[in-house]
Write a protein that holds these residues in place. Structure first.
Motif, PDB file in Angstrom:
ATOM      1  N   LYS A  15      30.161  29.376  24.850  1.00 14.83           N
ATOM      2  CA  LYS A  15      29.591  30.428  25.680  1.00 14.83           C
ATOM      3  C   LYS A  15      29.133  29.837  27.016  1.00 14.83           C
ATOM      4  CE  LYS A  15      26.701  33.267  23.655  1.00 14.83           C
ATOM      5  NZ  LYS A  15      25.629  33.789  22.798  1.00 14.83           N
ATOM      6  N   PRO A  16      29.209  30.609  28.097  1.00 19.21           N
ATOM      7  CA  PRO A  16      29.741  31.976  28.172  1.00 19.21           C
ATOM      8  C   PRO A  16      31.267  31.981  28.141  1.00 19.21           C
ATOM      9  CG  PRO A  16      29.034  31.244  30.336  1.00 19.21           C
ATOM     10  CD  PRO A  16      28.643  30.164  29.377  1.00 19.21           C
ATOM     11  N   ARG A  17      31.830  32.823  27.262  1.00 18.34           N
ATOM     12  CA  ARG A  17      33.264  32.869  27.044  1.00 18.34           C
ATOM     13  C   ARG A  17      33.936  33.934  27.907  1.00 18.34           C
ATOM     14  NH1 ARG A  17      31.750  31.322  21.585  1.00 18.34           N
ATOM     15  NH2 ARG A  17      30.735  33.332  21.297  1.00 18.34           N
ATOM     16  N   SER A  18      35.203  33.685  28.219  1.00 19.87           N
ATOM     17  CA  SER A  18      36.027  34.699  28.889  1.00 19.87           C
ATOM     18  C   SER A  18      37.159  35.158  27.972  1.00 19.87           C
ATOM     19  CB  SER A  18      36.616  34.136  30.188  1.00 19.87           C
ATOM     20  OG  SER A  18      37.417  32.997  29.924  1.00 19.87           O
ATOM     21  N   ARG A  19      37.232  34.614  26.760  1.00 15.71           N
ATOM     22  CA  ARG A  19      38.215  35.022  25.754  1.00 15.71           C
ATOM     23  C   ARG A  19      37.602  34.811  24.379  1.00 15.71           C
ATOM     24  NH1 ARG A  19      40.732  30.163  24.049  1.00 15.71           N
ATOM     25  NH2 ARG A  19      40.256  28.387  25.421  1.00 15.71           N
ATOM     26  N   GLY A  20      38.118  35.539  23.413  1.00 16.44           N
ATOM     27  CA  GLY A  20      37.558  35.446  22.076  1.00 16.44           C
ATOM     28  C   GLY A  20      36.179  36.062  21.959  1.00 16.44           C
ATOM     29  N   LEU A  21      35.921  37.126  22.733  1.00 16.86           N
ATOM     30  CA  LEU A  21      34.598  37.756  22.715  1.00 16.86           C
ATOM     31  C   LEU A  21      34.367  38.524  21.410  1.00 16.86           C
ATOM     32  CD1 LEU A  21      34.823  37.081  25.749  1.00 16.86           C
ATOM     33  CD2 LEU A  21      33.742  39.294  26.231  1.00 16.86           C
ATOM     34  N   THR A  22      33.147  38.410  20.914  1.00 17.95           N
ATOM     35  CA  THR A  22      32.684  39.240  19.811  1.00 17.95           C
ATOM     36  C   THR A  22      31.617  40.175  20.351  1.00 17.95           C
ATOM     37  OG1 THR A  22      33.205  37.645  18.065  1.00 17.95           O
ATOM     38  CG2 THR A  22      31.479  39.261  17.587  1.00 17.95           C
ATOM     39  N   HIS A  23      31.902  41.450  20.224  1.00 20.18           N
ATOM     40  CA  HIS A  23      31.117  42.530  20.834  1.00 20.18           C
ATOM     41  C   HIS A  23      30.517  43.326  19.674  1.00 20.18           C
ATOM     42  CE1 HIS A  23      31.180  46.824  22.043  1.00 20.18           C
ATOM     43  NE2 HIS A  23      31.197  46.482  23.325  1.00 20.18           N
ATOM     44  N   VAL A  24      29.191  43.228  19.527  1.00 15.83           N
ATOM     45  CA  VAL A  24      28.486  43.832  18.398  1.00 15.83           C
ATOM     46  C   VAL A  24      28.041  45.253  18.745  1.00 15.83           C
ATOM     47  CG1 VAL A  24      26.283  43.735  17.149  1.00 15.83           C
ATOM     48  CG2 VAL A  24      27.735  41.711  17.265  1.00 15.83           C
ATOM     49  N   LEU A  25      28.108  46.127  17.745  1.00 17.33           N
ATOM     50  CA  LEU A  25      27.610  47.503  17.893  1.00 17.33           C
ATOM     51  C   LEU A  25      26.263  47.627  17.195  1.00 17.33           C
ATOM     52  CD1 LEU A  25      28.033  50.491  18.705  1.00 17.33           C
ATOM     53  CD2 LEU A  25      29.131  50.816  16.477  1.00 17.33           C
ATOM     54  N   ASP A  26      25.219  47.877  17.971  1.00 12.37           N
ATOM     55  CA  ASP A  26      23.873  48.078  17.422  1.00 12.37           C
ATOM     56  C   ASP A  26      23.724  49.547  17.052  1.00 12.37           C
ATOM     57  OD1 ASP A  26      21.149  48.381  16.921  1.00 12.37           O
ATOM     58  OD2 ASP A  26      20.551  47.000  18.510  1.00 12.37           O
ATOM     59  N   LYS A  27      23.617  49.809  15.752  1.00 13.59           N
ATOM     60  CA  LYS A  27      23.495  51.180  15.259  1.00 13.59           C
ATOM     61  C   LYS A  27      22.040  51.585  15.068  1.00 13.59           C
ATOM     62  CE  LYS A  27      27.541  50.041  12.445  1.00 13.59           C
ATOM     63  NZ  LYS A  27      28.118  50.031  11.079  1.00 13.59           N
ATOM     64  N   GLY A  28      21.120  50.690  15.469  1.00 12.18           N
ATOM     65  CA  GLY A  28      19.711  50.946  15.291  1.00 12.18           C
ATOM     66  C   GLY A  28      19.049  49.889  14.427  1.00 12.18           C
ATOM     67  N   TYR A  29      19.455  48.644  14.605  1.00 11.37           N
ATOM     68  CA  TYR A  29      18.896  47.549  13.814  1.00 11.37           C
ATOM     69  C   TYR A  29      17.452  47.288  14.223  1.00 11.37           C
ATOM     70  CZ  TYR A  29      23.849  46.565  12.878  1.00 11.37           C
ATOM     71  OH  TYR A  29      25.170  46.652  12.512  1.00 11.37           O
ATOM     72  N   CYS A  30      16.593  47.000  13.240  1.00  6.15           N
ATOM     73  CA  CYS A  30      15.197  46.715  13.541  1.00  6.15           C
ATOM     74  C   CYS A  30      15.079  45.337  14.194  1.00  6.15           C
ATOM     75  CB  CYS A  30      14.331  46.806  12.292  1.00  6.15           C
ATOM     76  SG  CYS A  30      14.615  45.501  11.082  1.00  6.15           S
ATOM     77  N   LEU A  31      14.020  45.153  14.958  1.00 10.38           N
ATOM     78  CA  LEU A  31      13.847  43.933  15.732  1.00 10.38           C
ATOM     79  C   LEU A  31      13.760  42.702  14.832  1.00 10.38           C
ATOM     80  CD1 LEU A  31      13.449  42.696  18.534  1.00 10.38           C
ATOM     81  CD2 LEU A  31      10.991  43.084  18.261  1.00 10.38           C
ATOM     82  N   ASP A  32      13.068  42.819  13.698  1.00  7.38           N
ATOM     83  CA  ASP A  32      12.935  41.669  12.797  1.00  7.38           C
ATOM     84  C   ASP A  32      14.298  41.182  12.327  1.00  7.38           C
ATOM     85  OD1 ASP A  32      10.219  41.715  13.032  1.00  7.38           O
ATOM     86  OD2 ASP A  32       9.846  42.710  11.102  1.00  7.38           O
ATOM     87  N   ARG A  33      15.184  42.117  12.002  1.00  6.94           N
ATOM     88  CA  ARG A  33      16.512  41.723  11.537  1.00  6.94           C
ATOM     89  C   ARG A  33      17.311  41.073  12.659  1.00  6.94           C
ATOM     90  NH1 ARG A  33      21.463  45.465   9.287  1.00  6.94           N
ATOM     91  NH2 ARG A  33      22.712  43.749   8.480  1.00  6.94           N
ATOM     92  N   VAL A  34      17.219  41.644  13.838  1.00  3.61           N
ATOM     93  CA  VAL A  34      17.934  41.081  14.981  1.00  3.61           C
ATOM     94  C   VAL A  34      17.455  39.653  15.245  1.00  3.61           C
ATOM     95  CG1 VAL A  34      18.342  41.301  17.462  1.00  3.61           C
ATOM     96  CG2 VAL A  34      18.374  43.331  16.005  1.00  3.61           C
ATOM     97  N   GLU A  35      16.153  39.450  15.236  1.00  2.00           N
ATOM     98  CA  GLU A  35      15.603  38.117  15.480  1.00  2.00           C
ATOM     99  C   GLU A  35      16.088  37.111  14.457  1.00  2.00           C
ATOM    100  OE1 GLU A  35      11.288  38.671  17.600  1.00  2.00           O
ATOM    101  OE2 GLU A  35      11.424  39.158  15.469  1.00  2.00           O
ATOM    102  N   SER A  36      16.078  37.500  13.181  1.00  2.00           N
ATOM    103  CA  SER A  36      16.465  36.556  12.126  1.00  2.00           C
ATOM    104  C   SER A  36      17.942  36.214  12.199  1.00  2.00           C
ATOM    105  CB  SER A  36      16.111  37.127  10.746  1.00  2.00           C
ATOM    106  OG  SER A  36      16.860  38.301  10.470  1.00  2.00           O
ATOM    107  N   VAL A  37      18.789  37.195  12.523  1.00  2.00           N
ATOM    108  CA  VAL A  37      20.225  36.939  12.618  1.00  2.00           C
ATOM    109  C   VAL A  37      20.551  36.080  13.837  1.00  2.00           C
ATOM    110  CG1 VAL A  37      22.472  38.011  13.011  1.00  2.00           C
ATOM    111  CG2 VAL A  37      20.921  38.969  11.316  1.00  2.00           C
ATOM    112  N   LEU A  38      19.960  36.408  14.977  1.00  2.00           N
ATOM    113  CA  LEU A  38      20.271  35.661  16.188  1.00  2.00           C
ATOM    114  C   LEU A  38      19.746  34.237  16.136  1.00  2.00           C
ATOM    115  CD1 LEU A  38      19.771  38.250  19.070  1.00  2.00           C
ATOM    116  CD2 LEU A  38      21.823  37.665  17.788  1.00  2.00           C
TER     117      LEU A  38
END
Length: 264
Positions: A17-40
């Motif tokens: 990163k930062p990449r110009s190919r092979g991008l992974t683009h995530v869709l946030d459907k309403g994830y709670c902040l705690d889950r986002v923090e732990s995953v990232l």
């Protein structure tokens, strides 16, 4: 953050990163902040773009915290195209951009898949967003499965979007993976994919691929550095293993088995 890990296998190399190919683009459907923090905390190296789906950014209680967290991890936060389309319907485009600036978004998605936004007006919004300093993700395709847009129309629109100032083109697939690039059964419209892949814009296209079978198909067809979007948070690791040939669906991706003399 992801550690160095083992290195005894021959696998496709992933650009840093930062990449110009092979991008992974995530869709946030309403994830709670705690889950986002732990995953990232563990998987942020694998994620490039984070789209707040449809209009979730407008009601997200932890929006400022999420956006700050994402930017700290070199992940681009992006608004959903539907939110902008609603702003257009209500003649609130200026207010939309004020909101996106206030919230700290680096990117905006400009689409016309849910409304009758004319292509000319779409191009004007793209140019306006670019002038304001946003990186533009322009979506092509319709969300209504009964509206099958021809490959010629896709190519014409995406070229107009790029000419207007878009950096990326998003090939419609929705959260379901049953519209746009796909038929009602979730199968890739191969003739459309072939036109997109052979176009001059190919390196700029992000293919929405919410289903694992679609991710595997596109990686086998386009290679491990295909840009894939609308990935669910729980599928980020699964996609990374698909990219690296660590899943049965993509073993030998990039002809690595043949190169190592172990083809079967």
């Amino acid at each position: 953050m992801v550690g160095a890990g083992p290195s005894f296998l021959t696998l496709p190399e992933r650009p840093a990163k930062p990449r110009s190919r092979g991008l992974t683009h995530v869709l946030d459907k309403g994830y709670c902040l705690d889950r986002v923090e732990s995953v990232l905390r563990v998987y942020s190296d694998w994620i490039d773009v984070w789209k707040f789906g449809w209009g979730t950014a407008y009601v997200e209680p932890a929006l400022a915290e999420k956006v700050r967290l994402l930017r700290d991890r070199q992940i681009k936060p992006c608004t959903g195209g539907t939110l902008l389309e609603i702003a257009w319907l209500q003649d609130r485009i200026a207010e939309f951009f004020e909101f996106a600036t206030w919230a700290g978004f680096e990117c905006v998605e400009v689409s016309r898949g849910s409304t009758d936004l004319p292509r000319g007006a779409k191009a004007e919004i793209i140019a306006r967003a670019k002038a304001l300093g946003f990186e533009v993700f322009a979506e092509v395709g319709r969300k209504d499965p009964s509206e099958l847009v021809s490959a010629d129309e896709w190519i014409a629109e995406l070229q107009a979007d790029l000419d207007a100032g878009a950096t990326w083109i998003v090939a419609e697939g929705r959260e379901s993976g049953t519209v746009g690039l796909y038929d009602a059964n979730g199968l890739v419209r191969e003739s459309l994919l072939a036109r997109l892949d052979s176009s001059a814009a190919s390196p700029c296209i992000i293919y929405e691929a919410p289903q694992r079978s679609q991710q595997a198909y596109l990686l086998r067809r386009l290679g491990p550095d295909a840009n894939l979007g609308n990935i669910a948070l729980e599928d980020v690791m699964g996609l990374e293993t698909l990219r690296r040939g660590l899943r049965s669906d993509t073993i030998g991706i990039g002809n690595l088995l043949e190169a190592s003399g172990r083809a079967r």
